[in-house]
Write an enzyme that holds these catalytic residues in place. Structure first.
Site, PDB file in Angstrom:
ATOM      1  N   ASP A  44       0.970  -1.072   0.084  1.00 36.66           N
ATOM      2  CA  ASP A  44       0.066  -0.197  -0.125  1.00 36.66           C
ATOM      3  C   ASP A  44       0.931   1.287   0.066  1.00 36.66           C
ATOM      4  O   ASP A  44       2.035   0.916   0.089  1.00 36.66           O
ATOM      5  CB  ASP A  44      -0.716   0.195   0.946  1.00 36.66           C
ATOM      6  CG  ASP A  44      -1.994   1.170   1.213  1.00 36.66           C
ATOM      7  OD1 ASP A  44      -2.324   1.751   0.084  1.00 36.66           O
ATOM      8  OD2 ASP A  44      -2.766   1.062   1.866  1.00 36.66           O
TER       9      ASP A  44
HETATM   10  C1  BGC Z   1      -4.795   3.251  -0.252  1.00 33.49           C
HETATM   11  C2  BGC Z   1      -4.852   2.855  -1.287  1.00 33.49           C
HETATM   12  C3  BGC Z   1      -4.866   3.318  -2.483  1.00 33.49           C
HETATM   13  C4  BGC Z   1      -3.439   4.218  -2.947  1.00 33.49           C
HETATM   14  C5  BGC Z   1      -2.741   4.390  -3.648  1.00 33.49           C
HETATM   15  C6  BGC Z   1      -3.846   4.268  -0.138  1.00 33.49           C
HETATM   16  O1  BGC Z   1      -3.728   5.406   1.148  1.00 33.49           O
HETATM   17  O2  BGC Z   1      -5.028   2.877   1.310  1.00 33.49           O
HETATM   18  O3  BGC Z   1      -5.945   2.257  -1.216  1.00 33.49           O
HETATM   19  O4  BGC Z   1      -4.724   2.246  -3.261  1.00 33.49           O
HETATM   20  O5  BGC Z   1      -3.173   4.807  -1.985  1.00 33.49           O
HETATM   21  O6  BGC Z   1      -4.311   5.782  -3.739  1.00 33.49           O
END
Ligand code: BGC
Length: 759
Positions: free
Chosen positions: A233
């Protein structure tokens, strides 16, 4: 451009620094290119229910400006369709839009279990039931992947809250982890083979997911056979070299070369094996080869925004759940005495905030859509809503005007949660509607003939405190850009509601099993309710919800009959996927309109030696029937679906005994039930010196040898003996058997020799 077959060749040409540079993104949304070897950058983008591709020149996060894309209902709404085929269609449409934009991997879907109704991202997740979440998300993933676009199943694992999400340590016991939290991912990987997984920010039992060897290698790859790539993530790396060794492939977004250098250094000093690095680089190159090649072949593609909008309307229509419909308040036969009340009718709440926020290709309000069907519909906003034309109007004034407009009319009353009430990044504090929405309902009730409440919210809101004032309640969730059209189709009866709840609506938050341990404290959250998540826990505690899991009304009625079940004899040689239970029953539409029944198969184990929920969902069907029509339905269940995670053997096991087979229209409303005897090898934990007398009794051969020593105990003292570990006998009752006799006995029956040190 290179192929997957050429990856080993390419790997051999890379320097250590180049290899390490491939381990993280080049920016927020791309993998690292290497021009010298013509390795291109692959683009990834958010988009679990609509693409959020950052527009050229937008801010780094891309939260504000993304290219226009169809905004489908969020996962909470998608799951309420209970319609895997439809989710496959949504997946194919998402992939088409991704290809048009040159995006190789869509960052989604989010499939974490809804452990608590308070989780701020529940609108982005599917269900409180791992079977339902897994089946539906697998269909979505298959749809996307079938068009040559990759997915990133997220957030692996146990990211069930937003509070302290980057650090929280989720304490979860082994069985709960397997049955409730990991099984969703396992099912989707088996059924849909997603290209990638996104590991979560949090720790699980002390170890960050991004460096958890057990999670990322032993379970994911060795047990489940996942052969794709694991990315982080955004910003989830702690110790990058430990991550490489644990099986984490790609760090996103770029850490500006910092972590890449640390990995190179770890290899140079021998702290990290170069073979570990090569394995990870190989996976990155394979992903680029596979999905970038697809993009090149199809980059000329475009999508039809009208067709996708129509699909969004169809899905929104099927997502809506009719919770209540007293005296057939819906559908409306006439629209000429209807008044539309509630700012959300004019300023729709249709999606959630955070990384899944989409810039819709079009958006209409329910008010406009209704007025196209009936131009005269009067409207009153009723309450102020941030960002709306009446944001600054006095609430009392709006309420009074609405109350007088409602007089002697049928009111379509739009209520829901304002955007700031639920979002990625923080959890909710309560599950109530805003006080001014509830006050409006009470005021309108005093003058109106009929009140139909239309709810827009991403996660369950309590209805118990106000629902007596509503004749009908239609839960729309966050229905995407088609939500307004869905309202018109459903309230006019052009279509019948067919959604069913994928999450419980409790009477109050305090009924919920997670409440004692949410969101934790001092950096740690204990999943104290164990496997009793959602309806499993409410039933165990005897807590009746307002609307149970699986509930949903429609404009017709159904009857269920003739339940039959065939059960195979279970043998050790059967594989997990083998069908062991086949159920058949009939469904009849007994009303005078066509409609969709969603019969649900629940299983229970009254004789189980381990604690099991009263019932668990293990199958469902979506059946469309004309008035008077009957159809036969068959649902099959595999060996794995009847199993539980056995902590003695660390494996999925079944045991003999009664199996209760139920067909329900919700987890609380069972229409058909039969019991069958399940014949399976007995489940016996290995015998050790610490096994109890009862456990010895379950093994006739061992018991024959132990019994003579216990002859001096009468029937009246048996109760005391039953729970006694046999190693306590020589200590506590010297005249039963001696240490030496016990040691011999243990060898004879095949346990490990008696280690006196354990005393
Ligand atoms: C979120 C993810 C997301 C990523 C990119 C993170 O803060 O938890 O679900 O895909 O950001 O935007």
């Amino acid at each position: 451009m290179f192929t997957e077959e050429q990856v080993p060749e390419l790997l051999a040409q890379l320097t250590l620094e180049e290899k390490c540079s491939l381990l993280s993104g080049s920016d927020f949304w791309h993998t690292q290119p290497i021009e010298r070897l013509e390795i291109p950058a692959l683009m990834v983008s958010d988009g679990p229910h609509g693409l959020r591709k950052q527009a050229e020149g937008a801010d780094d996060m891309g939260l504000e400006e993304s290219v226009p894309a169809t905004c489908f209902p969020t996962a909470a709404a998608l799951a309420s369709t209970w319609d895997a085929a439809l989710l496959g269609e949504v997946g194919r449409a998402l992939a088409e839009e991704a290809k048009t934009q040159g995006v190789g991997v869509i960052l989604g879907p989010g499939v974490n279990l809804k452990r608590s109704p308070l989780c701020g991202r529940n609108f982005e997740y599917f269900s409180e039931d791992p079977f339902l979440a897994g089946e539906l998300a697998a269909a979505l993933v298959s749809g996307i992947e079938s068009e040559g676009v990759g997915t990133s199943l997220k957030h692996f694992a146990a990211n069930n809250q937003e509070t302290d999400r980057m650090r929280i340590n989720a304490r979860i016991d082994e069985r709960t982890l397997r049955e409730m939290y990991l099984s969703i991912f396992e099912r989707i990987i088996e059924k849909a083979r997603p290209a990638t997984l996104m590991c979560s920010y949090n720790r699980i039992n002390n170890t960050y997911s991004s460096e958890n060897h057990w999670l990322l290698t032993e379970v994911l790859r060795d047990e489940w056979g996942f052969d794709g790539l694991v990315m982080t993530d955004w910003g989830a790396v702690h110790d990058r070299a430990a991550g490489v060794a644990a099986g984490l492939d790609l760090e996103m977004p770029s850490s500006r070369g910092w972590n890449d250098q640390l990995v190179a250094e770890a290899v140079r000093v021998g702290a990290l094996a170069e073979s570990d690095l090569d394995r990870v680089v190989t996976r990155v190159l394979q992903l680029v080869a596979r999905y970038h090649r697809e993009m090149q072949q199809t980059s000329a593609d475009s999508f039809d925004p009208d067709a996708h909008h129509e699909l969004a309307c169809r899905v929104a229509t099927r997502s809506a759940v009719l919770l209540k419909n007293e005296d057939t308040a819906l559908p409306l036969l006439e629209l000429d005495d209807v008044v539309v009340i509630g700012e959300m009718a004019r300023t729709p709440r249709y999606q959630g905030a955070g990384s899944s926020q989409v810039n819709p290709t079009r958006l209409d309000s329910a008010l406009n859509v209704l007025r196209r069907r009936y131009p005269g519909s009067p409207f009153e906003p009723g309450y102020p809503l941030p960002g709306s034309p009446v944001a600054d109007s006095p609430a009392e004034h709006l309420l009074r005007k609405a109350q007088s407009a409602a007089s002697c009319r049928t009111v379509l009353l739009f209520l829901g949660l304002p955007a700031e009430d639920e979002s990625e990044g923080y959890d909710r504090q309560h599950i109530s509607l805003p006080a001014n929405h509830v006050a409006l309902l009470h005021a309108v009730r005093r003058t109106a003939d009929t009140v139909i409440v239309l709810l827009s919210n991403g996660a369950a809101v309590e209805t118990a405190s106000w629902e007596a004032d509503a004749d009908a309640i239609l839960e729309l969730w966050l229905g995407g850009q088609g939500c307004s059209e869905a309202v018109a189709r459903l309230v006019t009866g052009e279509e019948s509601p067919s959604g069913r709840l994928a999450e419980t609506i409790p009477v109050k938050l305090e009924q919920h099993p997670s409440q004692l341990n949410f969101p934790g404290e001092a950096g740690e959250v204990r999943y104290g309710e164990g496997i009793f998540v959602g309806y499993r826990g409410l039933q165990q505690l005897g807590n009746q919800p307002s609307y149970p899991f699986g509930h949903g009304l429609t404009y017709t009625t159904f009857e269920f009959s003739d339940l039959q079940a065939e059960l195979a004899t279970i043998t050790d040689g059967m594989s997990p996927g083998d069908t062991v239970l086949t159920t058949r029953f009939a469904v009849t539409n007994t009303g005078d309109r066509s409609g969709v029944a969603v019969p649900q198969l629940y299983l229970g184990y009254p004789d189980s030696t381990v604690v099991r929920p009263l019932r668990e969902l293990r199958g469902f069907r979506r059946v469309e029937l004309e008035p008077g029509e009957t159809t036969d339905v068959e649902v099959q269940v595999s060996r794995r679906e009847l199993s539980f995670w056995d902590v003695h053997t660390h494996s999925w096991r079944m045991e003999p005994g009664r199996l209760r087979i139920e067909i329900g229209v919700s987890v609380e409303d069972i229409k058909l039930c039969i019991e069958k005897e399940l014949s399976a090898p007995p489940l016996l934990p290995p015998l050790t010196e610490w096994s109890t007398v009862t456990e010895w009794k379950r093994r006739p051969a061992a018991w024959e040898k132990l019994r003579p020593f216990l002859a001096s105990f009468g029937k009246e003292s048996e109760f005391f003996l039953l729970d006694l570990p046999v190693c306590k006998l020589p200590l506590m009752f010297e005249d039963t058997l001696t240490f030496d006799q016990l040691a011999e006995l243990l060898v004879e029956v095949g346990t490990t020799p008696y280690p006196t040190s354990t005393l």
